[in-house]
Design a protein around this motif. Structure first.
Motif, PDB file in Angstrom:
ATOM      1  N   PHE A  10     -12.334   5.263  15.590  1.00 30.10           N
ATOM      2  CA  PHE A  10     -11.135   4.482  15.914  1.00 30.10           C
ATOM      3  C   PHE A  10     -11.518   3.162  16.578  1.00 30.10           C
ATOM      4  O   PHE A  10     -10.948   2.110  16.283  1.00 30.10           O
ATOM      5  N   TYR A  11     -12.471   3.205  17.458  1.00 27.14           N
ATOM      6  CA  TYR A  11     -12.910   2.015  18.185  1.00 27.14           C
ATOM      7  C   TYR A  11     -13.486   0.965  17.229  1.00 27.14           C
ATOM      8  O   TYR A  11     -13.125  -0.215  17.284  1.00 27.14           O
ATOM      9  N   LYS A  12     -14.380   1.395  16.330  1.00 29.32           N
ATOM     10  CA  LYS A  12     -15.031   0.466  15.401  1.00 29.32           C
ATOM     11  C   LYS A  12     -14.031  -0.133  14.416  1.00 29.32           C
ATOM     12  O   LYS A  12     -14.036  -1.341  14.149  1.00 29.32           O
ATOM     13  N   LYS A  13     -13.168   0.733  13.896  1.00 32.71           N
ATOM     14  CA  LYS A  13     -12.200   0.241  12.902  1.00 32.71           C
ATOM     15  C   LYS A  13     -11.205  -0.722  13.532  1.00 32.71           C
ATOM     16  O   LYS A  13     -10.860  -1.762  12.941  1.00 32.71           O
ATOM     17  N   CYS A  14     -10.750  -0.403  14.711  1.00 33.75           N
ATOM     18  CA  CYS A  14      -9.778  -1.265  15.384  1.00 33.75           C
ATOM     19  C   CYS A  14     -10.398  -2.621  15.721  1.00 33.75           C
ATOM     20  O   CYS A  14      -9.777  -3.664  15.530  1.00 33.75           O
ATOM     21  N   LYS A  15     -11.624  -2.609  16.209  1.00 37.91           N
ATOM     22  CA  LYS A  15     -12.294  -3.859  16.550  1.00 37.91           C
ATOM     23  C   LYS A  15     -12.574  -4.698  15.308  1.00 37.91           C
ATOM     24  O   LYS A  15     -12.427  -5.940  15.323  1.00 37.91           O
ATOM     25  N   HIS A  16     -12.951  -4.039  14.221  1.00 34.25           N
ATOM     26  CA  HIS A  16     -13.221  -4.752  12.966  1.00 34.25           C
ATOM     27  C   HIS A  16     -11.943  -5.408  12.425  1.00 34.25           C
ATOM     28  O   HIS A  16     -11.963  -6.576  11.995  1.00 34.25           O
ATOM     29  N   LEU A  17     -10.828  -4.685  12.442  1.00 37.74           N
ATOM     30  CA  LEU A  17      -9.564  -5.232  11.932  1.00 37.74           C
ATOM     31  C   LEU A  17      -9.059  -6.391  12.792  1.00 37.74           C
ATOM     32  O   LEU A  17      -8.555  -7.382  12.270  1.00 37.74           O
ATOM     33  N   LEU A  88      -9.481  -1.643  24.710  1.00 36.20           N
ATOM     34  CA  LEU A  88      -9.910  -0.615  23.760  1.00 36.20           C
ATOM     35  C   LEU A  88     -10.555   0.584  24.447  1.00 36.20           C
ATOM     36  O   LEU A  88     -10.346   1.742  24.048  1.00 36.20           O
ATOM     37  N   THR A  89     -11.333   0.333  25.446  1.00 36.37           N
ATOM     38  CA  THR A  89     -11.957   1.451  26.172  1.00 36.37           C
ATOM     39  C   THR A  89     -10.919   2.336  26.859  1.00 36.37           C
ATOM     40  O   THR A  89     -11.048   3.560  26.888  1.00 36.37           O
ATOM     41  N   LEU A  90      -9.875   1.706  27.396  1.00 28.98           N
ATOM     42  CA  LEU A  90      -8.794   2.474  28.014  1.00 28.98           C
ATOM     43  C   LEU A  90      -8.023   3.267  26.969  1.00 28.98           C
ATOM     44  O   LEU A  90      -7.584   4.396  27.226  1.00 28.98           O
TER      45      LEU A  90
END
Length: 276
Positions: A10-17, A88-90
């Motif tokens: 979820f973290y990687k995909k959200c940051k990429h988008l 994102l970390t939160l």
């Protein structure tokens, strides 16, 4: 184990988008700013020509205001993207959406249906709705920016004044900005002229001959209606002959020649006169 695998994905995909959404927004913002600058130069040229081209200037002002509103919506979307990337970390620590980025998440879900130039917003919407559900708290300013409404005349005049001041052109809104009032007054004048001088069509309907022709045509139509679609074709060909025959008959009835006597009768009458 499954939960630990889900969180980094979820973290990687959200940051990429979010990264690609910001790139798309910058590209679209530059295009809209270029269109605004081109429209401003057109408006300056129109204002220099004179009063007759003010209507074109108002239309271009509406386009400028629409582009500015789209740019403002892009700025809000980018601000929400920055809010999510900083939290994102939160978001990974909590299963529910945190209060710090709740408005940003739901506003981006809402904006995905309106901003078609940024297709990555749809992927981000699918990711967020799968995790947090449907949007609840949407930013009202973003909702207003995404829906275009035609500006009032005061806003258009004010924008024209700002453009004229930037180009150092003397433009009077009182003398040149009254296009809508002049067009409405001209339409009212036309209606008043029509009421004062009504136009009445004078034709063959007032004559007796025209009335007879109209009556004959109505009888022909009534016969065709009674006979049906098969007999209507034959009646149309014969109707003109009937009308012409009735006209010839009326003309003949108006002029009657005197009756010519027989030759034998004339001789007999002369003989009687000589004898007497």
């Amino acid at each position: 184990m499954i939960c630990c695998y889900f969180k980094p994905k979820f973290y990687k995909k959200c940051k990429h988008l979010i990264k690609f959404i910001k790139i798309r927004l910058n590209i679209q913002r530059k295009k809209k700013n270029a269109m605004v600058s081109f429209l401003k130069t057109d408006i300056v040229e129109i204002l220099k020509t004179g009063q007759e081209d003010d209507e074109r200037a108002y239309k271009k002002v509406e386009e400028i205001l629409e582009y500015r509103q789209i740019i403002a919506s892009y700025d809000l979307i980018e601000r929400f993207c920055n809010c999510i990337s900083s939290n994102l970390t939160l978001m990974l620590k909590q299963r529910e959406c945190p209060e710090e980025c709740r408005e940003a998440v739901y506003s981006l879900i809402y904006a995905a249906a309106w901003v078609r130039k940024v297709p990555e917003l749809k992927d981000l919407r699918a990711l967020f709705t799968r995790r947090y559900g449907d949007p609840v708290d949407v930013n009202q300013e973003l909702v207003e920016k995404l829906v275009w409404r035609k500006p009032s005349r005061e806003v258009r005049v004010q924008t024209l004044q700002e453009i004229a001041q930037e180009a150092k052109i003397s433009w009077d809104s009182l003398s040149k900005g009254s296009l809508s009032s002049s067009s409405s007054s001209s339409s009212k004048r036309r209606e008043s002229v029509k009421k004062i001088f009504p136009y009445k069509k004078q034709g063959a309907q007032n004559d007796e001959q025209g009335y007879d022709e109209k009556k004959e045509k109505s009888t022909v139509r009534e016969k065709s209606r009674l006979r049906g679609p098969q007999g209507s074709a034959s009646l149309t060909s014969t109707s003109s002959n009937e009308v012409s025959s009735t006209k010839d008959y009326k003309r003949k009835s108006l002029f009657q020649r005197p009756k010519i006597l027989d030759y034998d009768e004339v001789v007999a009458r002369l003989a009687d006169l000589r004898r007497s």
